[in-house]
Design a protein around this motif. Structure first.
Motif, short mmCIF file in Angstrom:
data_model
loop_
_atom_site.label_atom_id
_atom_site.label_comp_id
_atom_site.label_asym_id
_atom_site.label_seq_id
_atom_site.Cartn_x
_atom_site.Cartn_y
_atom_site.Cartn_z
N UNK A 1 0.83 -1.21 0.00
CA UNK A 1 0.00 0.00 0.00
C UNK A 1 0.86 1.26 0.00
N UNK A 2 1.84 1.31 0.91
CA UNK A 2 2.71 2.50 0.96
C UNK A 2 3.61 2.58 -0.27
N UNK A 3 4.02 1.42 -0.79
CA UNK A 3 4.82 1.42 -2.01
C UNK A 3 4.03 1.96 -3.19
N UNK A 4 2.76 1.60 -3.27
CA UNK A 4 1.89 2.13 -4.31
C UNK A 4 1.75 3.65 -4.19
N UNK A 5 1.58 4.11 -2.97
CA UNK A 5 1.48 5.56 -2.75
C UNK A 5 2.73 6.28 -3.26
N UNK A 6 3.90 5.68 -3.01
CA UNK A 6 5.14 6.30 -3.45
C UNK A 6 5.28 6.26 -4.97
N UNK A 7 4.76 5.22 -5.61
CA UNK A 7 4.80 5.15 -7.08
C UNK A 7 4.11 6.38 -7.68
N UNK A 8 2.95 6.74 -7.13
CA UNK A 8 2.20 7.87 -7.69
C UNK A 8 2.78 9.21 -7.25
N UNK B 1 6.13 9.57 -7.09
CA UNK B 1 7.23 9.68 -8.05
C UNK B 1 6.74 10.12 -9.43
N UNK B 2 5.64 9.52 -9.86
CA UNK B 2 5.18 9.72 -11.24
C UNK B 2 4.54 11.08 -11.48
N UNK C 1 4.57 14.04 -9.10
CA UNK C 1 4.89 15.23 -8.31
C UNK C 1 5.20 16.42 -9.23
N UNK C 2 5.71 16.12 -10.45
CA UNK C 2 6.00 17.22 -11.38
C UNK C 2 4.74 17.99 -11.73
N UNK C 3 3.62 17.26 -11.94
CA UNK C 3 2.36 17.93 -12.25
C UNK C 3 1.89 18.76 -11.06
N UNK C 4 2.06 18.23 -9.86
CA UNK C 4 1.67 18.97 -8.64
C UNK C 4 2.47 20.28 -8.56
N UNK C 5 3.79 20.16 -8.76
CA UNK C 5 4.64 21.35 -8.71
C UNK C 5 4.27 22.33 -9.81
N UNK C 6 3.94 21.81 -10.98
CA UNK C 6 3.54 22.66 -12.10
C UNK C 6 2.27 23.43 -11.79
N UNK C 7 1.31 22.77 -11.12
CA UNK C 7 0.06 23.44 -10.76
C UNK C 7 0.31 24.56 -9.74
N UNK C 8 1.38 24.42 -8.97
CA UNK C 8 1.74 25.46 -8.00
C UNK C 8 2.61 26.54 -8.63
N UNK C 9 2.85 26.40 -9.94
CA UNK C 9 3.66 27.35 -10.71
C UNK C 9 5.09 27.42 -10.20
N UNK C 10 5.61 26.26 -9.76
CA UNK C 10 7.02 26.17 -9.39
C UNK C 10 7.86 26.20 -10.66
N UNK C 11 8.84 27.08 -10.79
CA UNK C 11 9.67 27.14 -12.00
C UNK C 11 10.36 25.81 -12.28
N UNK D 1 -9.05 12.81 -13.08
CA UNK D 1 -9.83 13.32 -14.22
C UNK D 1 -10.87 14.33 -13.75
N UNK D 2 -11.36 14.14 -12.53
CA UNK D 2 -12.41 15.03 -12.02
C UNK D 2 -11.85 16.20 -11.19
N UNK D 3 -10.80 15.92 -10.42
CA UNK D 3 -10.29 16.96 -9.51
C UNK D 3 -8.81 17.27 -9.75
N UNK D 4 -8.31 16.95 -10.92
CA UNK D 4 -6.90 17.16 -11.28
C UNK D 4 -6.01 16.29 -10.38
N UNK D 5 -4.72 16.55 -10.39
CA UNK D 5 -3.77 15.70 -9.65
C UNK D 5 -4.04 15.76 -8.14
N UNK D 6 -4.64 16.86 -7.67
CA UNK D 6 -4.96 16.98 -6.24
C UNK D 6 -5.97 15.90 -5.83
N UNK D 7 -6.94 15.65 -6.69
CA UNK D 7 -7.91 14.60 -6.41
C UNK D 7 -7.27 13.23 -6.41
#
Length: 395
Positions: A227-234, A236-237, A239-249, A364-370
């Motif tokens: 379960x925790x390994x699965x959480x880490x997979x997502x 890793x895959x 976090x770039x989108x999360x940072x992008x949504x926060x407008x991190x350069x 798909x419904x709430x973006x990467x935050x969802x």
């Protein structure tokens, strides 16, 4: 060859296997060679299916024919991948690469841990398995960080192909190191032991399933890792989108990637000490609770503090693999050690694939935050189960 030398070679093998500067610019190189996003998704599906289909069979082969042979095969396939990629121009070239990568991943997943444990057992140091595995993971992360930093620097100054030639060189060194490993004689000689056992292949499966059926505490601990390994997979895959949504350069993405890997080092190195001092049940409950809170906060806050919460999750995540693998291997006989470890890896991949359906639906419904909200929900449900059923877990 002494067992001590075997451990040292294993560390060097792990280092060069992870010193792959191609990974930091992988998607750019693939795009340069004509691979669209949709093609990459197809390739990832081929990779996942290959692992699911071959994980357990390769574990059985490792138990029957030896761990070293499977690790050599995995390293040889790793070299083949980079040779093909250097000349790849069509989708089927990349499909062959991910297929070989899936075979190699399956071949090494159970074999490496089994070889490490058996070597330590012959030294009378099996109790230090978690400590040594944590150090191996730290070595792995250090090499990956070095590869990411040097690979991005090289890619900015030279052609992307150079990273792949250097990665091939590193993979070649790993292949030579794998050939120097000594196959440890099974510490518990019995039917089907790695050194020449004749147990039918079907029995490896039945013995492994019986082991999990008769040990509910092991099932629960292994599921914690899944379960925790699965959480880490997502994490890793995406976090770039999360940072992008926060407008991190984008210029800070390299630093964030390094932080994600570096934060896992302390946990990997201290896992054995924490398990002995706190107790495995308490430790697993505490770490899972951190995952629930961290991902939930990241889903709700949608700000820099949410990104910080994800980094806190990374800090605690490094503890999980050594603790889970140690709990499993201390209770496993040498005859089926690699097969049982492969069942663990198979389960982790299946949980990850199923969780992907929920992650995709919520994203798909709430973006990467969802999507991260779904991961928090998944970890929360498991946490309740762990608290209720975890009394059987030995300290």
């Amino acid at each position: 060859m002494s067992n001590l030398v075997n451990i040292r070679i294993l560390f060097a093998f792990r280092f060069f296997s992870s010193l792959i500067p191609a990974y930091v610019i992988e998607r750019l190189f693939w795009e340069e060679r004509g691979m669209t996003i949709q093609m990459v998704v197809y390739a990832e599906i081929i990779y996942a299916l290959t692992i699911v289909l071959l994980e357990v069979p390769t574990g059985m082969m490792a138990d029957r024919w030896g761990r070293k042979r499977m690790m050599v095969a995995s390293a040889l396939l790793g070299c083949s991948e980079f040779v093909i990629l250097l000349f790849a121009t069509e989708f089927w070239h990349f499909a062959v690469v991910v297929f070989l990568a899936g075979i190699g991943r399956s071949a090494s997943s159970g074999s490496e841990n089994a070889l490490l444990y058996d070597t330590l057992q012959l030294q009378g140091k099996a109790s230090s398995f978690e400590k040594q595995l944590g150090r191996l993971n730290a070595c792995d992360l250090a090499a990956a960080i070095l590869a990411a930093l040097s690979g991005s620097w090289l890619a900015a100054r030279f052609d992307l192909e150079l990273n792949y030639w250097l990665s091939f060189g590193s993979a070649l060194i790993a292949l030579m190191l794998s050939m120097l490993l000594a196959e440890p004689k099974a510490a518990e000689v019995g039917e089907g032991a790695a050194a020449g056992g004749k147990m039918p292949f079907k029995r490896y499966v039945t013995e492994s399933l019986r082991f999990f059926r008769q040990n509910p505490d092991v099932r629960l601990v292994v599921l914690s890792g899944m379960v925790t390994g699965t959480a880490m997979v997502y994490l890793y895959e995406f976090w770039q989108l999360y940072a992008n949504r926060l407008e991190v350069p984008v210029v800070f993405f390299g630093a964030l990637s390094t932080a994600i890997m570096l934060l896992q080092l302390p946990g990997s190195l201290l896992a054995h000490a924490l398990a002995e001092r706190i107790g495995r049940r308490t430790l697993l409950i505490g770490i899972t609770a951190v995952f629930v809170i961290g991902f939930a906060y990241a889903a709700v806050s949608r700000d820099v503090a949410g990104m910080a919460a994800m980094l806190v999750v990374c800090l605690f995540s490094g503890v999980m693999e050594p603790v889970v693998s140690g709990y499993l291997h201390h209770r496993t006989g040498s005859a089926t050690r690699a097969t049982i470890d492969s069942f663990q890896s198979l389960g982790a991949n299946l949980v990850s694939m199923l969780a992907g359906l929920g992650f995709g639906l919520f994203s798909a419904r709430y973006d990467v935050f969802g999507g991260y909200g779904f991961i928090a929900l998944l970890c929360g449900i498991f946490l309740v189960w762990l608290i209720a059923a975890g009394r059987s877990i030995a300290r």
